[in-house]
Design an enzyme around this catalytic site. Sequence first.
Site, PDB file in Angstrom:
ATOM      1  N   ASN A 137       0.829  -1.207   0.000  1.00 41.42           N
ATOM      2  CA  ASN A 137       0.000   0.000   0.000  1.00 41.42           C
ATOM      3  C   ASN A 137       0.864   1.258   0.000  1.00 41.42           C
ATOM      4  O   ASN A 137       1.987   1.267   0.525  1.00 41.42           O
ATOM      5  CB  ASN A 137      -0.973  -0.006   1.186  1.00 41.42           C
ATOM      6  CG  ASN A 137      -0.291  -0.100   2.542  1.00 41.42           C
ATOM      7  OD1 ASN A 137       0.711  -0.795   2.719  1.00 41.42           O
ATOM      8  ND2 ASN A 137      -0.843   0.573   3.529  1.00 41.42           N
ATOM      9  N   GLN A 138       0.329   2.308  -0.609  1.00 41.04           N
ATOM     10  CA  GLN A 138       1.054   3.571  -0.721  1.00 41.04           C
ATOM     11  C   GLN A 138       0.098   4.736  -0.509  1.00 41.04           C
ATOM     12  O   GLN A 138      -1.008   4.739  -1.056  1.00 41.04           O
ATOM     13  CB  GLN A 138       1.715   3.680  -2.096  1.00 41.04           C
ATOM     14  CG  GLN A 138       2.822   2.660  -2.318  1.00 41.04           C
ATOM     15  CD  GLN A 138       2.891   2.177  -3.747  1.00 41.04           C
ATOM     16  OE1 GLN A 138       3.190   2.970  -4.638  1.00 41.04           O
ATOM     17  NE2 GLN A 138       2.622   0.903  -3.982  1.00 41.04           N
ATOM     18  N   GLU A 139       0.545   5.697   0.285  1.00 45.69           N
ATOM     19  CA  GLU A 139      -0.242   6.891   0.593  1.00 45.69           C
ATOM     20  C   GLU A 139       0.579   8.133   0.238  1.00 45.69           C
ATOM     21  O   GLU A 139       1.810   8.090   0.267  1.00 45.69           O
ATOM     22  CB  GLU A 139      -0.591   6.909   2.089  1.00 45.69           C
ATOM     23  CG  GLU A 139      -1.376   5.681   2.548  1.00 45.69           C
ATOM     24  CD  GLU A 139      -1.291   5.446   4.047  1.00 45.69           C
ATOM     25  OE1 GLU A 139      -1.919   4.477   4.517  1.00 45.69           O
ATOM     26  OE2 GLU A 139      -0.595   6.213   4.737  1.00 45.69           O
ATOM     27  N   GLU A 172      -3.296  -4.928  -2.768  1.00 47.00           N
ATOM     28  CA  GLU A 172      -3.740  -5.872  -3.794  1.00 47.00           C
ATOM     29  C   GLU A 172      -3.721  -5.219  -5.175  1.00 47.00           C
ATOM     30  O   GLU A 172      -3.304  -5.835  -6.162  1.00 47.00           O
ATOM     31  CB  GLU A 172      -5.152  -6.381  -3.468  1.00 47.00           C
ATOM     32  CG  GLU A 172      -5.221  -7.223  -2.207  1.00 47.00           C
ATOM     33  CD  GLU A 172      -5.491  -6.402  -0.939  1.00 47.00           C
ATOM     34  OE1 GLU A 172      -6.022  -6.971   0.018  1.00 47.00           O
ATOM     35  OE2 GLU A 172      -5.163  -5.185  -0.912  1.00 47.00           O
ATOM     36  N   CYS A 230     -10.791  -3.614  -2.451  1.00 44.90           N
ATOM     37  CA  CYS A 230      -9.899  -4.540  -3.148  1.00 44.90           C
ATOM     38  C   CYS A 230     -10.637  -5.770  -3.658  1.00 44.90           C
ATOM     39  O   CYS A 230     -10.304  -6.309  -4.711  1.00 44.90           O
ATOM     40  CB  CYS A 230      -8.749  -4.946  -2.225  1.00 44.90           C
ATOM     41  SG  CYS A 230      -7.597  -3.588  -1.923  1.00 44.90           S
TER      42      CYS A 230
END
Length: 300
Positions: free
Chosen positions: A95-97, A110, A138
């Site tokens: 995951n990336q924010e 995912e 997801c």
Amino acid sequence: MSFQTEILARFENVLAEKNDEVTQAVIDQIVKQHFHGQLSAEVVQTFCQKFYLSPIELALRCISVAACYAVTPISAFNVGAVAIGKQGDFYFGANQEFSDECMQQSVHAEQSAISHAWLAGETLITDVVVNHTPCGHCRQFMNELNSASSLKVHLPHSQNNLLHSYLPDSFGPKNLGIEKVLFDEEVQIFDVKGDKLEQAAIMAASRSYAPYSKAFSGIALQVGERIICGKYAENAAFNPTFLPLQSALNYRLFLGLAGTPVSRVILAEAKGSLSSKAMTQALVSRLLGIELEYIALQAD
């Protein structure tokens, strides 16, 4: 701290926590590959034979390594995933924010692993392995895949679950009359012209997936001397749609090039019922500090 230094520090923390030879072997392989977060089918087979593991058991050992790639300045909650391709290749995801940007710009683990596989040329995903139960976003995103009916989801506490056991009575592309779905080959015809980066963006757009809006789009990043592309991927439920910039940035991350500066960004987009230009420009400006170049496409 450089990208490689930070990843190495995270790897060391995982090794200290896991303290097993399988995790050590996976990390050694990733470092050998210059932090390219992918294991070929041949490497997977070698590790499975060496450590007497099934591919799913090996993938479950890999998700903590994949989570080391997470970028989580907001949640500080790292999720790692592995998408397994038709021939047995492992594609890592995390995951990336993005600070100071809206939530919709975020990348789920995912999505990350699946997009990684798609850009790497994979044609079908058989399994998704993840360290936390997939959220509804997801589950819906995975329902767009050409393997959705047979896709298996594996968690540390529960394996071999069909996607549709997590998404009963699902709504997807078939409900909207879409026959060619995500990962099926379908190419749009656009006039390919301009310099190499412009051509790459147009070619990425031609292979994007936008059956609902028809706003086919692709992006090309000049990363040092290398060109990295991203492709737009829509969803029947609309919200889990994955933008081309996120696709390209994610691929850059898992190619081990997150520390290499981006000097140009080109978005090529066909005129449809929507546009990602404004949202893309906002993130390019905030994250990369450069101006977005834009190509309006017309079908031949």
